[in-house]
Scaffold this active site. Structure first.
Site: not given
Ligand SMILES: *Cc1c(COP(=O)(O)O)cnc(C)c1O
Length: 420
Positions: A275, A278, A344
């Site tokens: 998953e 980033r 602000c």
């Molecule tokens: C945010 C998230 C990701 C992705 O995380 P990255 O640091 O952007 O790779 C993957 N799985 C779950 C469950 C997340 O909440």
């Protein structure tokens, strides 16, 4: 930084388009993404993992513009979603439901129903109550909900506390020691079809050891479940691989990450789900802003720009660093400045005590590595319309989200009669 973003003849370009040209068309501030950078980072992942052919589920919350989602869908990506809204976006972008996984601690009945009816790959269950809700909803629909249980492996990913999600005290997942019990309960629920195990330990992680530790625990659990007669097909190891925001930050390459994971799996037959968010999109985008004013404070020099924390909240929220460049490559002397927005709040800054070549009013600055957790975390705070998003492909650019108007700001608001 990827070479999709670079100076040519002292002018900063995204691929073959000068940033200045885009600004002429859409104004500032604006987000600009590179389609080639996105493709390159996805292919790096795919090639690194090719020997085990995992399902690479791009984590939609990192950047959910439907043009970005369509680009990933066309590259063959699956999607990791955390809401019904994200499911709607992925389906609108023609993402394959059979490659969608759904995480998050607070899924509503409507969201669960939407996911089951869309026939997504599986839902990551984060609590016993959620499991029961899913069982009931699935039975009402005369369907089965395919699920994995998100376990909390109690691992410290050594990243910012706000983006650590696999520690015992975190709200995410089910305690590792209770997982077997929960799986046994789930296995007798008529509306539930158990298909996997899942964990996600955090974000912006540079050390491969926590990933290895987490995967070891997931494999151990999956093996145990299989022995108990609960068939596990998928191991979902979440996202979280870090990216470089500063030149001397050296995160692991997808290749090193893949080698570690493939060796931990040791040829076992589980289908792997990843998953990443980033690490796929973070370095494929920038935020461009214009210098409004220069101001000499009592002890500091301020560069006041037209973007602000409502457009990119990471510095204010996580105290994070972003590289910043003058769009016209500068040979001016450097000075120490704070680069700040006009909201602000004292937390409204992009750089503090930064050595930066002298700028003047109307200079354009590029804030780098803004592709992930940038626009998606933006808001209308201070009644600032949200900025446009642009995607570059070669010599062309496309507006993939228009700038909001001031009329957009009050859309849906009403004044009750009694005040009139
Ligand atoms: C945010 C998230 C990701 C992705 O995380 P990255 O640091 O952007 O790779 C993957 N799985 C779950 C469950 C997340 O909440």
């Amino acid at each position: 930084m990827q070479n999709s973003f670079l100076y040519k003849d002292n002018e900063y370009h995204v691929e073959d388009v000068p940033v200045k040209e885009i600004v002429k068309s859409v104004g500032t501030p604006c987000y600009i993404y590179s389609a080639s950078a996105l493709k390159k980072s996805f292919n790096l992942y795919r090639e690194a993992f090719s020997s085990i052919d995992p399902i690479i589920c791009y984590s939609v919350k990192a950047n959910s513009n439907i043009a970005i989602l369509r680009a990933f869908a066309r590259l063959g990506a699956g999607f990791d979603i955390v809401s019904g809204g994200e499911l709607y976006r992925v389906l609108s972008a023609d993402g394959d439901p059979k490659k969608i996984v759904f995480s998050g601690v607070g899924k509503t009945n409507e969201e669960i129903k939407f996911a089951i009816l869309s026939d997504i790959l599986f839902i990551n269950v984060e609590s016993i109550e959620e499991l029961s809700a899913m069982d009931i909803t699935a039975k009402e629909l005369n369907k089965k909900a395919r699920v994995a249980i998100r376990v909390n492996p109690d691992i410290d990913p050594k990243t910012h506390p706000y983006i650590s999600t696999g520690l015992r005290e975190s709200k995410f997942g089910i305690e590792f020691d209770k997982a077997l019990d929960v799986y046994k309960k789930a296995s007798v629920m008529e509306g539930i079809d158990i298909v996997g195990v899942d964990a996600h330990i955090g974000s912006q992680i540079f050390d491969l050891t926590p990933f290895a530790d987490s995967l070891k625990k997931l494999i151990e659990l999956a093996d145990l479940l299989c022995k108990e007669g609960i068939d596990i097909g998928y191991i979902d190891i979440g996202g979280g691989l870090g990216i470089s925001y500063e030149t001397d930050d050296i995160p692991p390459e997808p290749r090193e990450y893949a080698d570690m994971i493939i060796s931990e799996l040791g040829g076992k037959e589980y289908k792997l789900v990843l998953e990443p968010g980033r690490s796929l999109i973070g370095n494929a985008g920038i935020l461009v802003t214009k210098v409004n004013y220069l101001k000499e404070g009592e002890t500091k020099k301020f560069v006041i720009v037209d973007a602000a924390m409502n457009d990119l909240i990471r510095p204010a929220f996580y105290d994070s660093y972003h590289e910043i460049l003058n769009v016209n490559e500068s040979t001016e002397d450097e000075e120490i400045v704070d680069i700040v927005g006009s909201v602000c709040e004292s937390g409204d800054f992009f750089a503090k005590d930064r050595k930066f070549p002298k700028v003047k009013r109307d200079d354009l600055l590029a804030i780098l590595s803004a592709g992930a957790y940038g626009f998606v975390m933006s808001s209308n705070y201070n009644s600032r319309p949200r900025v446009p998003e642009v995607m570059v492909k070669g010599e062309e650019f496309f507006i993939v989200r228009e700038r909001e108007t001031i009329e957009d700001l009050i859309r849906g608001e009403n004044i009750p009669d009694f005040i009139k």
